[in-house]
Design an enzyme around this catalytic site. Structure first.
Site, PDB file in Angstrom:
ATOM      1  N   LYS A 206       0.823  -1.213   0.000  1.00 32.29           N
ATOM      2  CA  LYS A 206       0.000   0.000   0.000  1.00 32.29           C
ATOM      3  C   LYS A 206       0.855   1.260   0.000  1.00 32.29           C
ATOM      4  O   LYS A 206       2.020   1.248   0.381  1.00 32.29           O
ATOM      5  CB  LYS A 206      -0.982  -0.046   1.167  1.00 32.29           C
ATOM      6  CG  LYS A 206      -2.060  -1.087   0.854  1.00 32.29           C
ATOM      7  CD  LYS A 206      -3.322  -0.897   1.597  1.00 32.29           C
ATOM      8  CE  LYS A 206      -4.361  -1.868   1.024  1.00 32.29           C
ATOM      9  NZ  LYS A 206      -5.373  -2.206   2.002  1.00 32.29           N
ATOM     10  N   ARG A 245      -3.739 -10.098   4.661  1.00 36.46           N
ATOM     11  CA  ARG A 245      -4.072 -10.148   3.231  1.00 36.46           C
ATOM     12  C   ARG A 245      -2.864  -9.629   2.469  1.00 36.46           C
ATOM     13  O   ARG A 245      -2.527  -8.449   2.600  1.00 36.46           O
ATOM     14  CB  ARG A 245      -5.320  -9.293   2.967  1.00 36.46           C
ATOM     15  CG  ARG A 245      -5.785  -9.293   1.532  1.00 36.46           C
ATOM     16  CD  ARG A 245      -7.019  -8.423   1.351  1.00 36.46           C
ATOM     17  NE  ARG A 245      -7.439  -8.392  -0.034  1.00 36.46           N
ATOM     18  CZ  ARG A 245      -6.897  -7.606  -0.953  1.00 36.46           C
ATOM     19  NH1 ARG A 245      -5.920  -6.772  -0.644  1.00 36.46           N
ATOM     20  NH2 ARG A 245      -7.333  -7.647  -2.209  1.00 36.46           N
TER      21      ARG A 245
HETATM   22  N1  PMM Z   1      -7.320  -3.779   0.302  1.00 37.32           N
HETATM   23  C1  PMM Z   1      -7.545  -3.817  -1.024  1.00 37.32           C
HETATM   24  C2  PMM Z   1      -8.549  -4.655  -1.561  1.00 37.32           C
HETATM   25  N2  PMM Z   1      -9.289  -5.436  -0.758  1.00 37.32           N
HETATM   26  N3  PMM Z   1      -9.829  -6.213   1.386  1.00 37.32           N
HETATM   27  C3  PMM Z   1      -9.647  -6.187   2.715  1.00 37.32           C
HETATM   28  N4  PMM Z   1     -10.411  -6.958   3.516  1.00 37.32           N
HETATM   29  N5  PMM Z   1      -8.695  -5.396   3.285  1.00 37.32           N
HETATM   30  C4  PMM Z   1      -7.886  -4.584   2.547  1.00 37.32           C
HETATM   31  O1  PMM Z   1      -7.051  -3.867   3.136  1.00 37.32           O
HETATM   32  C5  PMM Z   1      -8.074  -4.573   1.133  1.00 37.32           C
HETATM   33  C6  PMM Z   1      -9.073  -5.421   0.593  1.00 37.32           C
HETATM   34  C7  PMM Z   1      -6.722  -2.962  -1.931  1.00 37.32           C
HETATM   35  O2  PMM Z   1      -5.488  -3.547  -2.171  1.00 37.32           O
HETATM   36  P1  PMM Z   1      -5.105  -4.347  -3.531  1.00 37.32           P
HETATM   37  O3  PMM Z   1      -5.446  -3.448  -4.680  1.00 37.32           O
HETATM   38  O4  PMM Z   1      -3.665  -4.617  -3.422  1.00 37.32           O
HETATM   39  O5  PMM Z   1      -5.913  -5.616  -3.586  1.00 37.32           O
END
Ligand code: PMM
Length: 291
Positions: A206, A245
């Site tokens: 992030k 995650r």
């Molecule tokens: N961050 C992203 C997408 N989905 N879901 C949860 N539960 N928590 C998060 O912090 C989260 C998520 C965005 O990140 P990405 O684009 O790398 O998937």
């Protein structure tokens, strides 16, 4: 939880796994590297992103979920839409990961209640195109505000018929948060654990990590943030987080193995709902398992 973004435009890995074949192969790799859950998403939530059509989102995620679930993987669908959640569960997903915590489409909660899926409810204030306008946490500050807003979501989720034991909470790093908000939340996870539900944390790649590592050329690029993330993972071990995650499952498992060897980690309490967790005996997570 290993991330498989079947999107052309995610900030971290957009376009890399945007065919069914590439996404399934990536999911298999993450599972082999030790992911207990695979999180399949078809909508980018990067700041400023526009939303795909429902049909596009379905086309992206359903075939990938069907194939990976048939192979025995515990699959999560990363969606804010009830139609997608329902189709994903029908295709074999056991977890619905809703970054809006049921705010974007409250009917997601009916799907979860009807199917008995595990539900990840993230702290969220607005869709990606507007979330930068919602970073004011007032005199209470970010930790108390996120706790209060997650508690309200937990009440709404259980009122919709979802069993509290199926709910996992997430502070939503980077979603309507400035970098300092993310750090404050990471430093105060105990306050969120006080809500009595397992915690999921998503810090991988992030932008607050990019800003931490900025130099004269600006923030560190997405592909240069992994070492900082692994350091964060090692420091989060033993702090009660039930699920991380992540994009790089191997680096994460390595960091957790180091923490386990040093005895600085313990099983999270409360833990991830157990029947939705695949266990990898070759990837130790607790001191006992590691010895
Ligand atoms: N961050 C992203 C997408 N989905 N879901 C949860 N539960 N928590 C998060 O912090 C989260 C998520 C965005 O990140 P990405 O684009 O790398 O998937």
């Amino acid at each position: 939880m290993g991330i498989v973004n079947v999107t052309p435009d995610s900030f971290s890995d957009g376009g890399r796994w945007d065919t069914t074949e590439a996404a399934v192969a990536h999911g298999r790799l993450l599972r082999a590297q030790g992911a207990d859950v695979l999180d399949i998403g078809g909508e980018s939530t990067r700041p400023g992103a526009t939303r795909p059509l429902v049909a596009e989102e379905l086309d992206r995620v359903v075939p990938v979920i069907r194939e990976l679930a048939a192979e025995g993987a515990v699959v999560s669908v990363d969606t804010m839409r009830s139609e997608v959640a329902a189709a994903a569960v029908a295709a074999g997903a056991r977890v619905v990961n809703d970054v809006s915590g049921g705010l974007a489409d409250p009917r997601v909660l009916d799907v979860v209640a009807d199917t008995g899926a595990t539900y990840v409810a993230m702290h969220w204030r607005a869709h990606a195109d507007r979330m930068r306008d919602f970073t004011d946490y007032g005199p209470d500050g970010v930790v108390a505000s996120v706790r209060r807003e997650l508690e309200a979501r937990l009440e709404a989720i259980t009122a919709a018929g979802v069993a509290a034991e199926r709910v996992v909470l997430d502070p939503g790093l980077g979603f309507a948060k400035e970098p300092r908000h993310n750090w404050e939340l990471l430093a105060s996870l105990d306050a969120l654990l006080g809500l009595g539900r397992p915690l999921l944390v998503g810090a991988s790649r992030k932008s607050f990590l990019g800003q931490l590592l900025a130099d004269d050329d600006g923030p560190r690029a997405v592909d240069g943030r992994e070492h900082a993330h692994a350091g964060l993972v090692a420091l989060l071990a033993g702090r009660g987080v039930a699920c991380l995650r992540v994009h790089d499952v191997r680096a994460t498992c390595d960091a957790l193995a180091v923490a386990a060897a040093l005895g600085t980690t313990e099983p999270a309490t409360p833990g991830w709902p157990s029947h939705d967790r695949e266990t990898h005996p070759d990837h130790p997570r607790t001191p006992e398992e590691g010895q």
